[in-house]
Design an enzyme around this catalytic site. Sequence first.
Site, PDB file in Angstrom:
ATOM      1  CE  LYS A 100      38.296  43.264  30.946  1.00 47.11           C
ATOM      2  NZ  LYS A 100      38.193  41.932  31.564  1.00 47.11           N
ATOM      3  NE  ARG A 148      31.095  39.287  39.489  1.00 46.73           N
ATOM      4  CZ  ARG A 148      31.921  38.273  39.711  1.00 46.73           C
ATOM      5  NH1 ARG A 148      32.023  37.734  40.902  1.00 46.73           N
ATOM      6  NH2 ARG A 148      32.644  37.779  38.725  1.00 46.73           N
TER       7      ARG A 148
END
Length: 514
Positions: free
Chosen positions: A289, A363
């Site tokens: 990130k 996920r």
Amino acid sequence: MVAVAPVQVAPRVGPRTSVASRSGSLVSALRETVDADLVAVPVRKTGDTVVADRHGDQVAAAYGVDLAAVIGAERVKGGAGQVVRVPVMAPSGLPQRFLLVGIGDGSPRDLRRAAAALSRSARGRSHVVTTLGDGSSVEGARAVVEGFVLGGYTPPSAGLKPREDSSPAAQVTLVGSHPATGLDRGRAHARATVLARDLTETPANLKNPDWFARQAADLGAAAGLDVRIWHEDQLADEGFGGVLAVGSGSATPPRFVRIDYRPEGVRDRRPVVLVGKGITFDTGGISIKPRTSMVAMKSDMAGAAVVLAALLACPEIGIRRPVTALLPLAENAFGAGSYRPGDVVTTYGGQTVEILNTDAEGRMVLADGLAYAARHLDPEVIVDIATLTGAASLGLGRRHAALYSTTDRLAEALATAATGSGEQVWRMPLVDEYRSVLDSTVADIRHVTGPGAEISGGGSIAAALFLREFTAGARWAHLDIAGPARAERDEHEATRGATGFGTRLLLRWLEGLH
């Protein structure tokens, strides 16, 4: 493996507000409460006039003020959450500060907002006495307590003494008629939300997966719940490939936690299963990130905090359904062992997943949790909650969670609980035509859309479609709370930082199950 920092053995606890109630007149309560330092009288607009509640004139007389004149001079409108100080020289034995607080239309929503605004105005005070919510319904009383406790919330400090003027009022006494059931439910829901906030606000150098798992074990045992923890060797032996892959780059190995609540006298009922994403810090892994996007990533375990807090409240509230919580916990770090784009990961139960973006880690851990629930728990329904996608907050902003479900009835029940709690959701479509964007040539499925995908955008929908693949056809709902899990500023009962969003929603939903 070596931990990067010492971990605490108990969650840090932020300052709390205790809420009590008593009947009788407000003036009598003030004269009998020797430590009261703030009194608040509710006001609302009736026609073209703003009026105080039935206690207002008595309190004004005790202070020697003309309340109608003050309302006119201070431009009091009575809107929900408007707080106005009445200029007084307090007589001996009465609180030094006298406030008027607007309650809007007097609905539970407006009462919650009024209580939250009053709570913020009372920071640094020791004891608030008010008639807010006098004569309201069970829902109104519950909303008042939630607003008081949550609106003045202050996160735990890292070894620093909180400033006295920023701490929430230690005590609130509600005078008048307040249904006990509403007060009790409000306290329980607010306490659970505060716990979720405290856990989420804990810095990641203290809050690794093992720390979180031990909090679940200690708190669960204290609440009489059954807790099981999988360590890294057990995760490998039993095939929790998603959790292991995400945690592979971290010096602090992953954990998987199961907590069971089984109410006495309830037999032969299939469990409700709650699955919470528990990424204790998210660097993005190899798909790293930007620095600014990483700052708030200590809160990427908000879903797990919410699920844990809700489970711990079930015995106190008396939920009449068996409930199981699953917490897949990992730190998504950047290291020599990190999983990579292009890897194929075998998740729990054997499905293989092609990795295209290691920053889509939530996920992956949820896939293990959902597959475990479907294989071993025979769930009546599964609900997962996660700070999953930036796409959800881009589409809905920071006030609504994205709600997905395979059944209308479940979606409607969760939406109704959301409305009652003040935690807003918006149902999103599970677009079957988009499922093909997750097709892989090297695995059973890929976990994000890739080059050449037929759709652009729709990232939150694609994530939900991916998760559905691991539910084995069970009734299922997914709450993407990436937007409302954190707030940039105080607004109503949400305070800046972690909000605990979803805790009260889930508890209300569980209360409604029969």
